[in-house]
Design an enzyme around this catalytic site. Structure first.
Site, PDB file in Angstrom:
ATOM      1  N   ARG A  41     -41.081 -39.714  -2.868  1.00 10.52           N
ATOM      2  CA  ARG A  41     -40.785 -40.141  -1.502  1.00 10.52           C
ATOM      3  C   ARG A  41     -40.000 -39.033  -0.786  1.00 10.52           C
ATOM      4  O   ARG A  41     -39.163 -38.354  -1.412  1.00 10.52           O
ATOM      5  CB  ARG A  41     -39.940 -41.410  -1.580  1.00 10.52           C
ATOM      6  CG  ARG A  41     -39.549 -42.023  -0.254  1.00 10.52           C
ATOM      7  CD  ARG A  41     -40.717 -42.641   0.433  1.00 10.52           C
ATOM      8  NE  ARG A  41     -40.309 -43.613   1.437  1.00 10.52           N
ATOM      9  CZ  ARG A  41     -41.143 -44.082   2.367  1.00 10.52           C
ATOM     10  NH1 ARG A  41     -42.402 -43.667   2.420  1.00 10.52           N
ATOM     11  NH2 ARG A  41     -40.735 -44.986   3.233  1.00 10.52           N
ATOM     12  N   THR A  67     -51.488 -43.845   5.375  1.00  6.48           N
ATOM     13  CA  THR A  67     -51.317 -43.937   3.943  1.00  6.48           C
ATOM     14  C   THR A  67     -52.699 -44.011   3.268  1.00  6.48           C
ATOM     15  O   THR A  67     -53.652 -44.482   3.881  1.00  6.48           O
ATOM     16  CB  THR A  67     -50.533 -45.229   3.660  1.00  6.48           C
ATOM     17  OG1 THR A  67     -49.364 -45.152   4.450  1.00  6.48           O
ATOM     18  CG2 THR A  67     -50.237 -45.434   2.222  1.00  6.48           C
ATOM     19  N   THR A 117     -48.539 -40.813   1.700  1.00 13.89           N
ATOM     20  CA  THR A 117     -48.663 -41.034   3.138  1.00 13.89           C
ATOM     21  C   THR A 117     -47.896 -40.015   3.962  1.00 13.89           C
ATOM     22  O   THR A 117     -46.961 -39.370   3.469  1.00 13.89           O
ATOM     23  CB  THR A 117     -48.120 -42.442   3.478  1.00 13.89           C
ATOM     24  OG1 THR A 117     -48.377 -42.738   4.839  1.00 13.89           O
ATOM     25  CG2 THR A 117     -46.621 -42.553   3.242  1.00 13.89           C
ATOM     26  N   SER A 164     -42.762 -49.610   1.472  1.00 18.29           N
ATOM     27  CA  SER A 164     -43.479 -50.785   0.967  1.00 18.29           C
ATOM     28  C   SER A 164     -44.594 -50.375   0.008  1.00 18.29           C
ATOM     29  O   SER A 164     -45.312 -51.234  -0.515  1.00 18.29           O
ATOM     30  CB  SER A 164     -44.107 -51.560   2.132  1.00 18.29           C
ATOM     31  OG  SER A 164     -43.122 -51.978   3.021  1.00 18.29           O
ATOM     32  N   GLY A 170     -51.226 -49.634   4.485  1.00 18.74           N
ATOM     33  CA  GLY A 170     -51.103 -50.785   5.387  1.00 18.74           C
ATOM     34  C   GLY A 170     -49.690 -51.125   5.809  1.00 18.74           C
ATOM     35  O   GLY A 170     -49.428 -52.257   6.226  1.00 18.74           O
ATOM     36  N   ASN A 212     -46.817 -41.506   6.730  1.00 21.05           N
ATOM     37  CA  ASN A 212     -46.362 -42.679   7.464  1.00 21.05           C
ATOM     38  C   ASN A 212     -47.444 -43.076   8.462  1.00 21.05           C
ATOM     39  O   ASN A 212     -48.376 -43.764   8.091  1.00 21.05           O
ATOM     40  CB  ASN A 212     -44.995 -42.495   8.132  1.00 21.05           C
ATOM     41  CG  ASN A 212     -44.455 -43.837   8.635  1.00 21.05           C
ATOM     42  OD1 ASN A 212     -44.874 -44.888   8.154  1.00 21.05           O
ATOM     43  ND2 ASN A 212     -43.557 -43.834   9.592  1.00 21.05           N
ATOM     44  N   ASP A 252     -39.008 -44.991   8.737  1.00 29.12           N
ATOM     45  CA  ASP A 252     -38.914 -46.087   7.751  1.00 29.12           C
ATOM     46  C   ASP A 252     -37.459 -46.429   7.405  1.00 29.12           C
ATOM     47  O   ASP A 252     -37.194 -47.440   6.763  1.00 29.12           O
ATOM     48  CB  ASP A 252     -39.674 -45.737   6.465  1.00 29.12           C
ATOM     49  CG  ASP A 252     -41.149 -46.115   6.566  1.00 29.12           C
ATOM     50  OD1 ASP A 252     -41.540 -46.719   7.571  1.00 29.12           O
ATOM     51  OD2 ASP A 252     -41.910 -45.786   5.626  1.00 29.12           O
TER      52      ASP A 252
HETATM   53  O1  DON Z   1     -43.720 -46.248   3.045  1.00 31.08           O
HETATM   54  C1  DON Z   1     -44.119 -47.138   3.771  1.00 31.08           C
HETATM   55  O2  DON Z   1     -43.955 -48.313   3.537  1.00 31.08           O
HETATM   56  C2  DON Z   1     -44.890 -46.766   5.041  1.00 31.08           C
HETATM   57  N1  DON Z   1     -44.467 -45.474   5.499  1.00 31.08           N
HETATM   58  C3  DON Z   1     -46.361 -46.810   4.750  1.00 31.08           C
HETATM   59  C4  DON Z   1     -47.193 -46.492   5.957  1.00 31.08           C
HETATM   60  C5  DON Z   1     -48.588 -46.964   5.861  1.00 31.08           C
HETATM   61  O3  DON Z   1     -48.999 -47.562   4.919  1.00 31.08           O
HETATM   62  C6  DON Z   1     -49.450 -46.699   7.048  1.00 31.08           C
HETATM   63  N2  DON Z   1     -50.828 -46.935   6.714  1.00 31.08           N
HETATM   64  N3  DON Z   1     -51.574 -47.775   6.931  1.00 31.08           N
END
Ligand code: DON
Length: 583
Positions: free
Chosen positions: A115, A392, A410, A464, A484, A412, A434
């Site tokens: 991350r 993502t 991702t 998430s 997502g 983001n 986030d």
């Molecule tokens: O880490 C996370 O929870 C978010 N940055 C994920 C973003 C994401 O899944 C966008 N795609 N659909």
């Protein structure tokens, strides 16, 4: 009695001519859309390897690694770098993510955390304007929205510790695709056309991803990325230092200094991916392994499963009003806890044991009224027992050695901040959004956070993302995950329950219409395909339903007890691609 998931789907697989025919038709081939056998969607089959990603070129490159006797980790690293080239909306080297690896032979599951981290100069109020409101342009579309990227460190760590091929081999397909180009599919064009105005605000992004006249590359045209090829080449030659030091680090920090970004050479030099202990939970005899903090995914998937366990959902029926109601109520409870308790456990105390305990689940379950939706306003985070000691993209890979990999990474948003690093040829994430920019203020996914997720130097922002592996009797059974945003947790949960509780095969489990509740806003989001009378019943129970765009893209694998690997590409994405090997 055998578990539900085995009873029905085995019928098809016990028919050898069918397997042979399917093998002949589909081995070493990809397909985006699921095929139908009779009235059932069926997965792609293989017994010597399976790759399911969001892009055929990534699946192909990873499958080739498996064919040449590489393991699932080698293939996962190869796929990660290829996606960074062919799918710039989410494949990345400028972002971060999480990877779960599980080995049958070694009976070991590990989680790799790559991350992004807040730069050292980041502060709790960095995204607040003079009136104290969150400036979302700053938190989402500026150089300050970028966390220190983790992808390169994560993929290299996976390769060095758990892989078998060398770096040059792992990066070669990505470098070739960046250098020689690839033919763009319609989805590539759609993405860049749709966000043209936004993405062309950054002149480097415009120059990298659009033609000289500003138009998007059209389906069938070739797209080349010489700058990115050189960056990948530096990584292949120098490893970690090829990105976090030297030329690439200079390019990143030049950009930061010129545009008010915070990432310094020191931030880059300090970045390390980490191996973490996965969250582990039991559900109806299955072992669920998923991501620990700084992701909230594993905690809440296990928590919701625990809340659901006493309910006979198989009898209540898949996507029946009763089942959806109970799931929505359990989801609300979990997301209320997420908002209060979750954050980077290297910085704040996350009551993991309490949140995951049976005692807590039993106590919280009492708040679920089987006959009425409880308004979110009446739900607060629980006092998790503090135990004495206290776009993502996701892909799944299985190899013939008994290893599986589940990886979600991702930028983001699709294309992250929209800002690219000049000369280096890649987009930067906007993962700083986030963090909870201010207690009580929602992030882009409507998620509320507490002090536990406030911005601090060097901290990882809450996620998430939930790459998940389910094992049964010590063997890998299900490899899943999804993009997502806030829907990642609930989408992954439903794929698991669709297989374990409702006996759907993995393709049906992935295809099935999804639901989602995240406590706040107090709406039950549904996909097309939930029947009108189910909707009516849910409304009568007091739910406020909202039909919106499809949720997630769960590229998943199921391995049956004869070792047949079943790959399910999610039809919600036009480029989803499952490819299997047959021996
Ligand atoms: O880490 C996370 O929870 C978010 N940055 C994920 C973003 C994401 O899944 C966008 N795609 N659909």
């Amino acid at each position: 009695m055998p578990p539900v998931h085995r009873r029905r789907w085995r019928i098809s697989l016990t028919c050898p001519p069918l397997i042979a025919l399917l093998a002949l038709l589909f081995a070493v081939q990809g397909r985006a859309a699921p095929i139908l056998e009779g009235d059932r969607a069926i997965p792609l089959l293989g017994n010597a390897g399976m790759v399911v990603t969001s892009h055929p070129l990534a699946s192909e490159a990873a499958l080739k690694v498996l064919k040449e006797d590489g393991n699932a980790m080698d293939a996962a690293v190869t796929a990660g770098f290829v996606l960074a080239v062919v799918q710039p909306r989410s494949g990345n080297i400028g972002g971060g993510g999480f990877m779960m690896l599980s080995s049958d032979r070694e009976n070991r599951v590990v989680a790799i955390d790559y991350r992004e981290k807040a730069p050292a100069a980041a502060t709790a109020d960095m995204f607040l304007d003079q009136s104290g409101a969150v400036d979302t342009r700053l938190s989402r579309f500026s150089l300050q929205s970028a966390g220190v990227p983790g992808t390169v460190a994560g993929l290299l760590l996976a390769l060095e510790r758990y892989g078998t091929i060398d770096r040059e081999r792992a990066l070669a397909p990505a470098i070739a695709l960046a250098k020689n180009g690839f033919i763009v599919p319609p989805r590539f064009t759609q993405g860049f056309e749709h966000l043209r105005k936004h993405l062309q605000r950054d002149k480097t992004t415009q120059a990298l991803f659009y033609k000289a006249d500003g138009s998007a590359y059209q389906p069938g045209e070739k797209f080349m990325q010489p700058d990115l090829a050189r960056t990948l080449q530096r990584i292949a030659e120098q490893g970690h230092k090829g990105f976090y030091a030297g030329e690439t680090a200079r390019m990143i920090t030049d950009q930061m200094q010129a545009g008010g970004g915070l990432i310094t050479r020191q931030d880059l030099a300090n970045y390390q991916a980490l191996v973490r202990e996965p969250i582990k939970g039991r559900y109806r005899g299955y072992d669920i392994y998923s991501m620990p903090p700084p992701s909230s995914g594993g905690v809440h998937i296990v928590q919701i499963l625990k809340l659901m366990e006493p309910f006979p959902v198989a009898r209540f029926g898949h996507n029946s009003a009763r089942t959806i109601h109970l799931m929505a109520e359990a989801m609300k409870l979990a997301y209320a806890d997420r908002a209060t308790h979750l954050g980077d456990s290297d910085f704040v105390k996350v009551p993991l044991k309490g949140l995951l305990s049976d005692r807590y689940a039993n106590q919280r379950r009492l708040l679920i009224n089987p006959n009425r939706a409880t308004p979110s306003s009446a739900i607060q985070a629980g006092e998790a027992p503090a135990y004495e000691s206290s776009e993502t993209t996701h892909y799944s890979i299985a190899d013939k050695f008994g290893n599986v990999v589940s990886n979600t990474y991702t930028l983001n948003f699709s294309y992250g901040s929209g800002i690219s690093v000049a000369e280096a040829g890649f987009l930067l994430n906007n993962q700083m959004d986030d963090f909870s920019a201010k207690p009580g203020a929602a992030n882009a996914y409507g998620l509320i956070g507490s002090d536990n997720n406030r911005i601090e130097a060097g901290k990882r922002m809450l996620s998430s993302m939930s790459p998940t592996i389910v094992r049964y009797k010590g063997k890998n059974l299900l490899v899943t995950g999804t993009p997502g945003g806030s829907r990642i947790i609930t989408t992954t949960l439903q794929v698991i329950m669709n297989v374990l509780d409702h006996g759907l095969n993995i393709q049906e489990a992935v295809n099935a219409p999804r639901i989602h509740h995240q406590w706040l806003p107090d709406t039950l989001r549904i996909e097309t395909g939930i029947s009108p009378d189910t909707i009516e019943r849910l409304e009568a129970l007091g739910h406020r339903l909202e039909a919106k765009a499809a949720m997630g893209a769960s590229q998943s694998i199921y391995i049956d007890d004869e070792g047949i690997m079943q790959g399910a590409a999610d039809p919600r994405r036009g480029t989803s691609s499952a490819m299997g090997l047959w021996r």
